[in-house]
Write an enzyme that holds these catalytic residues in place. Structure first.
Site, PDB file in Angstrom:
ATOM      1  N   GLY A 114     -10.668  -1.005  -4.889  1.00  0.00           N
ATOM      2  CA  GLY A 114     -10.195  -0.923  -3.513  1.00  0.00           C
ATOM      3  C   GLY A 114      -8.693  -1.099  -3.433  1.00  0.00           C
ATOM      4  O   GLY A 114      -8.099  -1.891  -4.173  1.00  0.00           O
ATOM      5  N   CYS A 115      -8.041  -0.366  -2.496  1.00  0.00           N
ATOM      6  CA  CYS A 115      -6.598  -0.489  -2.344  1.00  0.00           C
ATOM      7  C   CYS A 115      -6.267  -1.795  -1.649  1.00  0.00           C
ATOM      8  O   CYS A 115      -7.106  -2.455  -1.071  1.00  0.00           O
ATOM      9  CB  CYS A 115      -6.038   0.693  -1.553  1.00  0.00           C
ATOM     10  SG  CYS A 115      -6.862   0.965   0.019  1.00  0.00           S
ATOM     11  N   ALA A 116      -5.006  -2.210  -1.712  1.00  0.00           N
ATOM     12  CA  ALA A 116      -4.512  -3.462  -1.162  1.00  0.00           C
ATOM     13  C   ALA A 116      -5.272  -4.610  -1.818  1.00  0.00           C
ATOM     14  O   ALA A 116      -5.417  -4.636  -3.020  1.00  0.00           O
ATOM     15  CB  ALA A 116      -4.631  -3.486   0.349  1.00  0.00           C
TER      16      ALA A 116
END
Length: 293
Positions: A114-116
């Site tokens: 997942g990003c962030a």
């Protein structure tokens, strides 16, 4: 086609969510553009600090509850006594009637794609194999095309400033709830939190995301009890494998009249002739092709 009447929708006019910034374009000329704001939110569960995440901070209570549910720190049977948010401190506190087992969850970490902020605490697969998704729900391609059109016409922060992911919960061809955030996992968690707090079942619903169909997206959708997951983006191999294991209908590369189904094909009803489906507008095509992946 009519604009959908959502129970929850973005507010791109909210001045807290974007900022106007000046710069130069490719010719050297001065330009002014909107950029998405992100702020820290620190989450506490029963007095214990859990995580600080970066978010647009539009629905902190839903984000907090959904995060805890999707990390396995809250269960469906847990009773919430309070969800308190302090805007000045950037803190949200979730309180439960009974003590949870989050201390054990904090001992183990799994890094996801997942990003962030993409760290999932505890066993990412906990409870996954025991979920039984409805096999009676069907998705007509005529409903799918109408749903995608309605989602694409929702006024959104994405169209205002970009640099953001969107997720929607829908029934047949009607979007019910649309959430946005800088990370797709945040947008997913907001919907999970809203469903839990509003008492909304996922058994007959469809989940839409602008993000990639990764293992994390599949696991969260299955844990929310939603039998159909679709995205305008592509797939990962493990995402497809897990979707097939759970009998989750997994539909990707949804752009205009085109899409690909790689799992749960038995729920599909091909009742629309693609020759009579309008292509997606150039505005959405350019933005999504550039940023969704």
């Amino acid at each position: 086609m009519d604009t959908p009447d959502l129970q929850v929708r973005p507010d791109p006019a909210d001045p807290r969510l974007t900022r106007r910034v000046t710069g130069l374009d490719h010719t050297g000329a001065e330009v002014e553009t909107s950029v998405t704001m992100e702020r820290p939110l620190t989450l506490y569960l029963n007095g214990q600090e859990i995580v600080t995440m970066m978010t647009i901070l539009d629905r902190p209570e839903d984000l907090a509850v959904g995060y805890l549910l999707n990390q396995g720190m809250l269960r469906a049977e847990d009773r919430l006594t309070a969800v308190d948010y302090d805007d000045d401190l950037g803190v949200v506190v979730v309180r439960t009637e009974a003590r949870t087992d989050f201390e054990e969850k904090l001992k183990k970490k799994t890094l996801t794609s997942g990003c962030a902020q993409g760290t999932a605490f505890g066993d990412l697969m906990e409870g996954f194999a025991s979920v039984r998704l409805s096999t009676e729900v069907k998705l007509r391609t005529s409903d799918l095309y109408r749903l995608l059109h309605r989602i694409n016409t929702i006024p959104s922060l994405y169209l205002e400033a970009g640099a953001i992911h969107g997720c929607a919960l829908a029934a047949a061809d009607q979007p019910l709830c649309y959430m946005e955030d800088v990370g797709r996992h945040n947008a997913v968690d907001k919907i999970a939190g809203w469903m839990f707090r509003a008492g909304v079942s996922g058994a007959d619903k469809i989940f839409y995301t602008t993000g990639r169909l990764t293992s994390e997206m599949v696991i969260k959708t299955v844990r929310m009890g939603i039998p159909i997951l679709l995205s305008r983006s592509g797939f990962t191999a493990w995402g497809v494998e897990l979707a097939r294991e759970a009998n989750l209908t997994l539909i990707g590369r949804c752009k205009g009249k085109r899409f690909t189904v790689l799992a749960g094909e038995g729920r599909m009803v091909f009742d629309a002739d693609p020759r009579y489906v309008e292509e997606e507008s150039a505005k959405h095509w350019r933005k999504n092709s550039a940023e969704a992946e």
